[in-house]
Write an enzyme that holds these catalytic residues in place. Structure first.
Site, PDB file in Angstrom:
ATOM      1  N   LYS A 180       0.855  -1.183   0.000  1.00 25.17           N
ATOM      2  CA  LYS A 180       0.000   0.000   0.000  1.00 25.17           C
ATOM      3  C   LYS A 180       0.895   1.239   0.000  1.00 25.17           C
ATOM      4  CE  LYS A 180      -2.608   3.343   1.913  1.00 25.17           C
ATOM      5  NZ  LYS A 180      -2.036   4.696   1.757  1.00 25.17           N
ATOM      6  N   GLU A 255       9.546   1.599  11.074  1.00 29.61           N
ATOM      7  CA  GLU A 255      10.631   2.573  10.901  1.00 29.61           C
ATOM      8  C   GLU A 255       9.976   3.938  10.901  1.00 29.61           C
ATOM      9  OE1 GLU A 255      12.644   5.360   9.648  1.00 29.61           O
ATOM     10  OE2 GLU A 255      12.687   4.435   7.665  1.00 29.61           O
ATOM     11  N   CYS A 288      13.868  10.990   6.840  1.00 36.24           N
ATOM     12  CA  CYS A 288      13.713  10.646   8.261  1.00 36.24           C
ATOM     13  C   CYS A 288      15.050  10.637   8.988  1.00 36.24           C
ATOM     14  CB  CYS A 288      13.023   9.303   8.404  1.00 36.24           C
ATOM     15  SG  CYS A 288      13.870   7.936   7.582  1.00 36.24           S
ATOM     16  N   GLU A 383       9.637  16.249  15.099  1.00 34.91           N
ATOM     17  CA  GLU A 383      10.083  16.129  13.707  1.00 34.91           C
ATOM     18  C   GLU A 383       9.308  17.090  12.810  1.00 34.91           C
ATOM     19  OE1 GLU A 383      11.238  12.438  10.863  1.00 34.91           O
ATOM     20  OE2 GLU A 383       9.179  12.435  11.601  1.00 34.91           O
TER      21      GLU A 383
END
Length: 487
Positions: A180, A255, A288, A383
């Protein structure tokens, strides 16, 4: 809704790929290019019905694929890699148009890495082994058994590379897959389905479904026939996936986000340190692993900042299809709004924008460096996922490590120092899944990859990937008890 759209001269099917067939949906979502906000097409928008069909296709295809020899599985993965290499230019231009990352990077690095993902795990499969060992005369034999259908949910910032980082080992392990892709960058996943089919991958072994996480993602992650879930994305989404998977105790690999530090010691090669710091703007900061928190030792902080500003100010921002461009757009208007919100709140709280700090035309955000930030501030702790760095100073190793570790994340860290012993001391104390010393973004598929704390659960890469995507079995055989008269 047309079944096929043309993106930069490349035909892309907008439908799902389920059980070896293209499958349409009654609903669609609009895919825009971040380069100029143009409409690329209407993409099939799946939900519970498509999720059920995809999992059923993966379940039905699993027994035959699991029974396929390692040699044949590896051959097919190499055939997929061949297909990727034949279409690198097409894949590169489609992905650049769809997610805004630099075309030169896609051509030279990202798409070749996609092919390498398949080749690496195909080859690793053939060498995957654990030497038998004895226990009081009994023989122990370790094997990696295919687990079953896997749901792989992938992000928008490096769509095909990160998808194949999961797809390749899952298939190599003998599992079937439901992929997906992120709804903001779904197109190259559709092309991957074509490539896999052309390579001869049996129907149902790889399925690709598109749509919103709230509509199709929940149906996939809560499905009782799913045996593994791997997700790359945000912490809040990971929490929802974990809750969804909990009822079936489905193993997860997560992750997640990062707020990685880049530590610059006074004994570092300052030009190298500046280069490493400016590199954190790669992909408009939508990485990331990026070392977004610059921690600089006090004696060199002023000179480091001067050199950084000079180098960062020379970056060319614009159309990612232009070879001269260094920084492209942000992926989506919502992401742009999020980035600017972080920056404006930080400035209102007392931060100073040394460079940047503002939007540009379209979906472009100026590379930004913020100073005068508090350790407990939002801009340091959360973040941003955009071209926004903060700079703080430290007085010595202990303070550097304390600042570096003082977030809820632990994905990566970068250390710039000229002292080998210091590098060893500091890296040993850092909470991070990956530590780079005097370098950045060097990744080998043999190495374990993942994060600590809220940056993730588990490790993938090399044998670690097979450990996750397989059921490990130990078979213990007695030294006697055999019937010698069996003929």
């Amino acid at each position: 809704m047309p079944d096929t759209i043309t993106v930069a001269g490349v035909a892309v099917d907008t439908r799902h790929w389920i059980g070896g067939l293209r499958v349409a949906s009654a609903d669609a979502f609009t895919d825009h290019s971040p380069i100029d906000a143009s409409v690329l097409g209407e993409i099939a928008r799946g939900g519970p019905v498509e999720a059920e069909a995809a999992v059923a296709a993966a379940r039905d295809a699993f027994p035959a694929w699991a029974a396929t020899s390692r040699t044949e599985r590896a051959r097919l993965l190499h055939a997929i890699a061949d297909g990727v290499e034949k279409r690198i230019e097409e894949l590169a231009i489609v992905e650049t148009t769809d997610n805004g990352a630099l075309l030169r990077s896609h051509r030279r690095g990202v798409m070749p890495r996609v092919a390498h993902n398949f080749r690496f795990f195909a080859d690793w499969l053939l060498r995957l082994d654990h030497e038998d060992f004895e226990t009081r005369g009994y023989t122990n034999h370790v094997s990696w058994d295919p687990a079953g259908p896997c749901v792989l949910i992938t992000p928008w910032n490096a769509p095909l590379m990160l998808a194949t980082w999961k797809v390749a080992p899952a298939l190599a392990a003998g599992n079937t897959v439901v992929l997906k892709p992120a709804e903001w960058s779904p197109l190259t996943a559709s092309l991957l389905a074509d490539i896999a089919a052309e390579a001869g991958l049996p129907a149902g072994v790889l399925n690709v479904v598109q749509g919103y996480g709230s509509e199709i993602g929940d149906a996939l992650t809560s499905h009782p026939d799913v045996r593994r879930i791997s997700f790359t994305g945000s912490v809040p989404t990971a929490r929802r996936i974990a809750a969804s998977a909990a009822a079936n105790l489905t193993p997860l690999s997560l992750e997640l986000g990062g707020k990685s530090p880049l530590l610059v010691f006074a004994d570092a090669d300052l030009d190298l340190a500046v280069d490493l710091a400016v590199e954190q703007y790669d992909n408009a900061g939508q990485v990331c692993l990026a070392g977004t928190r610059l921690l600089v030792e006090e004696p060199v902080a002023e000179e480091f900042t001067r050199r950084f500003v000079e180098k960062a100010s020379a970056l060319a921002q614009g159309d990612p299809r232009d070879e001269a461009t260094d920084i492209g757009p942000t992926i989506h208007p919502r992401q742009l709004e999020k980035i600017d919100g972080f920056v404006q709140r930080a400035v209102a709280a007392g931060a100073r924008a040394v460079i940047g700090g503002h939007r540009k035309d379209g979906q472009y955000y100026a590379p930004t460096l913020l100073t005068d930030v508090a350790q407990d501030s939002e801009i340091v702790q959360e973040e941003v996922f955009g071209p926004v760095l903060t700079l703080q100073t430290f007085a010595g190793e202990d303070e550097a490590v304390r600042l570096a570790n003082d977030t809820c994340f632990g994905l990566a860290a970068t250390v710039a120092t000229g002292d080998r012993e210091r590098a060893e001391r500091v890296s040993a104390r850092l909470v991070a899944g990956t530590v780079w010393i005097n370098c950045f973004f060097v990744r080998d598929l043999q190495a374990p990859f993942g994060g600590s704390r809220q940056s993730g659960v588990g490790r993938e890469g090399g044998t670690w990937s097979f450990d996750f995507y397989c059921d490990l079995k130990n078979t213990v055989t007695a030294p006697k008890g055999w019937n010698q008269d069996h003929g």
